[in-house]
Design a protein around this motif. Structure first.
Motif, PDB file in Angstrom:
ATOM      1  N   GLY A 117      -2.923  -2.660  -4.237  1.00  0.00           N
ATOM      2  CA  GLY A 117      -3.840  -3.357  -5.121  1.00  0.00           C
ATOM      3  C   GLY A 117      -3.801  -4.847  -4.826  1.00  0.00           C
ATOM      4  N   PHE A 118      -4.940  -5.505  -4.966  1.00  0.00           N
ATOM      5  CA  PHE A 118      -4.961  -6.955  -4.779  1.00  0.00           C
ATOM      6  C   PHE A 118      -5.946  -7.576  -5.765  1.00  0.00           C
ATOM      7  N   ASN A 119      -5.729  -8.832  -6.091  1.00  0.00           N
ATOM      8  CA  ASN A 119      -6.608  -9.632  -6.947  1.00  0.00           C
ATOM      9  C   ASN A 119      -6.580  -9.200  -8.405  1.00  0.00           C
ATOM     10  N   ASN A 120      -6.833  -7.945  -8.696  1.00  0.00           N
ATOM     11  CA  ASN A 120      -6.728  -7.387 -10.044  1.00  0.00           C
ATOM     12  C   ASN A 120      -5.787  -6.204 -10.020  1.00  0.00           C
ATOM     13  N   GLY A 125       0.477  -2.349 -14.772  1.00  0.00           N
ATOM     14  CA  GLY A 125       1.128  -2.448 -13.476  1.00  0.00           C
ATOM     15  C   GLY A 125       1.364  -1.084 -12.847  1.00  0.00           C
ATOM     16  N   ALA A 126       2.527  -0.920 -12.233  1.00  0.00           N
ATOM     17  CA  ALA A 126       2.852   0.333 -11.545  1.00  0.00           C
ATOM     18  C   ALA A 126       2.922   1.515 -12.497  1.00  0.00           C
ATOM     19  N   TYR A 134       1.227  -4.388  -5.608  1.00  0.00           N
ATOM     20  CA  TYR A 134       0.146  -5.275  -6.036  1.00  0.00           C
ATOM     21  C   TYR A 134       0.385  -6.668  -5.467  1.00  0.00           C
ATOM     22  N   VAL A 135      -0.665  -7.255  -4.893  1.00  0.00           N
ATOM     23  CA  VAL A 135      -0.616  -8.615  -4.369  1.00  0.00           C
ATOM     24  C   VAL A 135      -1.625  -9.458  -5.154  1.00  0.00           C
ATOM     25  N   PRO A 292       6.038  -1.111   0.815  1.00  0.00           N
ATOM     26  CA  PRO A 292       5.227  -2.207   0.283  1.00  0.00           C
ATOM     27  C   PRO A 292       5.841  -2.765  -1.001  1.00  0.00           C
ATOM     28  N   THR A 293       5.706  -4.063  -1.186  1.00  0.00           N
ATOM     29  CA  THR A 293       6.284  -4.714  -2.352  1.00  0.00           C
ATOM     30  C   THR A 293       5.261  -5.606  -3.038  1.00  0.00           C
ATOM     31  N   ASP A 294       5.439  -5.811  -4.336  1.00  0.00           N
ATOM     32  CA  ASP A 294       4.572  -6.705  -5.088  1.00  0.00           C
ATOM     33  C   ASP A 294       4.761  -8.145  -4.607  1.00  0.00           C
ATOM     34  N   VAL A 295       3.671  -8.909  -4.595  1.00  0.00           N
ATOM     35  CA  VAL A 295       3.723 -10.333  -4.238  1.00  0.00           C
ATOM     36  C   VAL A 295       2.936 -11.101  -5.298  1.00  0.00           C
ATOM     37  N   ASP A 296       3.600 -12.034  -5.968  1.00  0.00           N
ATOM     38  CA  ASP A 296       2.935 -12.886  -6.954  1.00  0.00           C
ATOM     39  C   ASP A 296       2.351 -14.090  -6.232  1.00  0.00           C
TER      40      ASP A 296
END
Length: 319
Positions: A117-120, A125-126, A134-135, A292-296
């Motif tokens: 997921g990106f942007n939104n 969340g997960a 999510y990025v 894959p990992t979340d990126v804030d």
């Protein structure tokens, strides 16, 4: 494919932005990915997203297909299902609704695709969606930060009313950002007025100006997304009022408004990274089995008059 020490070094170099197409070319296996943007190509905010995705595709040897859902959940689900049927390795998708895409995204994951997921993101969340990572910006936290900064800077107080128009009130970004703003206001006894502004800039500016004219007691304006933030200064001028204004995202008009002092600040979510990291992570997960990992991408997002000049040269490309 075994991740050798040499390949691991190349991978680390790429994450630091120093890899080249030549270095990555020794990985002969191509990776395929579809990026799905929930709006249409006319929304300039997504230009840096697409550039980031294209740059990552070139660096990591990814065959990239960019699609637009035109703010149509049915079309977006069709695009997800079409990507699965085409046998791509991964999907990068803006999760603009917490409910509308759950089934199709879970089906994609079940079919073995890597979904970023990106942007939104789903508001849970997960916990609320099968996507692998999510990025993007922590949108609730960013709304809360902007709200508190404006309370402090402009002395907003109990009993005041502020205005927070929202392009698509039901969209996850509007719910999250608006929710953060509301939390900050609620903690100080400040009322929040909101309205559907839509995605057409001229229409949004007119709607916002009319609300400001009809409600002369409004003490501040908060843009929720790129449209309301782009036209906010114009709406204030049209209404003939003098109130502080803060918002989200970057566009030429937003940068100019912050530089001139017509806008207090904007919260930048670094859209280039929202395009780059999902495609890079799809490639790394497919080739090397890396999780894959979340990126804030909203870290250090607050851009006021003191900081806005740094990003101005990169509007439309990297910012």
């Amino acid at each position: 494919m075994k991740l050798t020490k040499t390949k691991a070094s190349l991978l680390a170099a790429c994450l630091l932005g120093s890899c080249s197409g030549i270095a990555m070319a020794q990985d002969a296996d191509r990776v395929s990915a579809t990026m799905i943007i929930y709006l249409d190509p006319s929304v300039q905010f997504f230009n840096p997203v697409v550039k980031g995705a294209q740059d990552a595709a070139e660096a990591f040897g990814v065959d990239l297909d960019v699609q637009y859902a035109n703010n149509d959940p049915v079309r977006q689900n069709d695009l997800i299902e079409s990507a699965v049927a085409a046998g791509v390795d991964g999907i990068a998708v803006a999760i603009s609704s917490s409910d509308a895409f759950d089934t199709s995204i879970c089906a994609a994951v079940d079919a073995g695709l890597i979904v970023i997921g990106f942007n939104n993101d789903d508001l849970e969340g997960a916990k609320g969606n099968c996507r692998h990572a999510y990025v993007g910006m922590d949108e609730f936290a960013s709304g809360y930060e902007l709200g508190n900064r404006m309370i402090e800077a402009f002395g907003l107080k109990e009993g005041d009313t502020v205005f927070n128009p929202r392009e698509i009130p039901e969209a996850s970004f509007a719910v999250a950002r608006g929710g953060g703003i509301e939390k900050a206001m609620d903690e100080h006894g400040i009322k929040v007025e909101t309205v559907r502004a839509g995605l057409d800039p001229a229409e949004a500016q007119n709607i916002m100006a009319q609300v400001l004219i009809a409600n002369p007691n409004i003490k501040a304006l908060f843009g929720t997304g790129s449209v309301t933030s782009t036209v906010g200064a114009g709406a204030i001028k049209d209404a003939g009022v003098d109130i502080p204004f803060g918002g989200f995202d970057l566009a030429v008009e937003i940068v100019n408004a912050v530089e001139s002092g017509a806008m207090f600040a904007t919260m930048d979510q670094q859209p280039y990274l929202q395009g780059y990291y999902p495609i890079a992570q799809i490639a790394m997960a497919k080739r090397y089995g890396l999780t894959p990992t979340d990126v804030d991408t909203g870290q250090g997002a607050f851009l006021d008059q003191d900081r806005i000049g740094v990003v101005k040269p990169f509007i439309g490309t990297y910012r």
